[in-house]
Design an enzyme around this catalytic site. Structure first.
Site, PDB file in Angstrom:
ATOM      1  CG  HIS A 246      -2.054   0.950   1.161  1.00 44.76           C
ATOM      2  ND1 HIS A 246      -1.952   2.268   1.534  1.00 44.76           N
ATOM      3  CD2 HIS A 246      -3.330   0.787   0.750  1.00 44.76           C
ATOM      4  CE1 HIS A 246      -3.105   2.878   1.395  1.00 44.76           C
ATOM      5  NE2 HIS A 246      -3.963   2.000   0.910  1.00 44.76           N
TER       6      HIS A 246
ATOM      7  CB  ILE B  34       0.443   6.368   1.975  1.00 45.87           C
ATOM      8  CG1 ILE B  34      -0.615   5.618   1.165  1.00 45.87           C
ATOM      9  CG2 ILE B  34       1.237   7.314   1.098  1.00 45.87           C
ATOM     10  CD1 ILE B  34      -1.641   6.548   0.521  1.00 45.87           C
TER      11      ILE B  34
ATOM     12  N   GLY C 209      -5.908   4.785   5.436  1.00 49.65           N
ATOM     13  CA  GLY C 209      -6.758   5.586   6.311  1.00 49.65           C
ATOM     14  C   GLY C 209      -7.452   4.770   7.376  1.00 49.65           C
ATOM     15  CB  VAL C 210      -9.142   1.441   7.374  1.00 48.23           C
ATOM     16  CG1 VAL C 210     -10.265   1.788   6.426  1.00 48.23           C
ATOM     17  CG2 VAL C 210      -8.064   0.623   6.661  1.00 48.23           C
TER      18      VAL C 210
ATOM     19  CD  GLU D  23      -8.742  -0.659  15.369  1.00 51.39           C
ATOM     20  OE1 GLU D  23      -8.586  -1.205  16.486  1.00 51.39           O
ATOM     21  OE2 GLU D  23      -9.856  -0.441  14.848  1.00 51.39           O
TER      22      GLU D  23
END
Length: 226
Positions: A72, A78, A81-82, A86
């Site tokens: 990723h 990077i 976002g998830v 979390e």
């Protein structure tokens, strides 16, 4: 303020003792500060308004060794976002810590379950080598439903901001998650979790739909109310 900050400066072993998460999904490296509101000698969910304003500050150090980084994305790494969400949720859960600290094991069995995410915006990519500083503030507490405003910073710059909603459940409490859909403007569809919970005290069924708290309707799904 300095003595309070020192008291709640938690290293990884204390974090592991509090959170049930384990690698590779333990996303808090250190808790720097907790500023509780209300009477920290007890957790009184019936008077949650007294707890509003409780603040937590924690950090997560992201490295290239994170299992999700190589894919990723190849050539442009990077942090998803998830994963940032979390990490912020795990830091926010430490708002419970002052109220459970020192309690017998039988009174510490709470799970803080993420059930909603509101208005999250990612201002700048988080990359390997960054330290994400998370600042979380309890903004609403209605019984077992807690809402937080969360922000993430890298080198003093805000990189992510939003709101999260969690439900506090005692270990072993009955709950189940199903998916429902809420159609938003411009044709976007947001998939949210519906948590059904049976209140321990009253036996009433409660449906939690994003940040909306409603009685469970006939047929199972709650009627959306704004």
């Amino acid at each position: 303020m300095s003595s309070e900050r020192g008291r709640y400066h938690l290293d990884i072993e204390k974090i592991r003792a509090f959170l049930p998460h384990r690698a590779p999904f333990l996303l808090v490296d250190r808790i720097l500060e907790i500023h509780p509101r209300g009477d920290s000698s007890k957790l009184d969910l019936a008077n949650g308004a007294e707890l509003v304003g409780t603040k937590v500050v924690g950090i997560k150090n992201f490295t290239y060794n994170e299992p999700f980084i190589p894919g990723h994305f190849p050539g442009y790494s990077i942090v998803p976002g998830v994963i940032q969400i979390e990490a912020m949720a795990q830091v926010a859960s430490f708002a419970l810590y002052p109220f459970l600290e020192g309690k017998p094991e039988s009174e510490r069995g709470f799970q803080c379950i993420l059930v909603g995410v509101d208005g999250v915006r990612f201002r700048k990519p988080v990359i390997p080598g960054d330290t994400l500083r998370v600042e979380a503030e309890l903004t609403k507490a209605r019984g077992k439903i807690w809402g937080f405003h969360v922000e993430g910073f890298v080198d003093g710059q805000r990189v992510v901001v939003g709101g999260i909603v969690a439900v506090l459940l005692r270990d072993g409490a009955r709950h189940q998650c199903t998916e429902s859909e809420q159609v938003l403007g411009l044709g976007h569809v947001l998939h949210q979790h519906l948590v059904r919970h049976v209140d321990d005290r009253t036996g009433a069924r409660i449906g939690i739909h994003g940040s909306c708290i409603v009685p469970e309707a006939e047929g199972g799904l709650p009627q959306q109310r704004r």
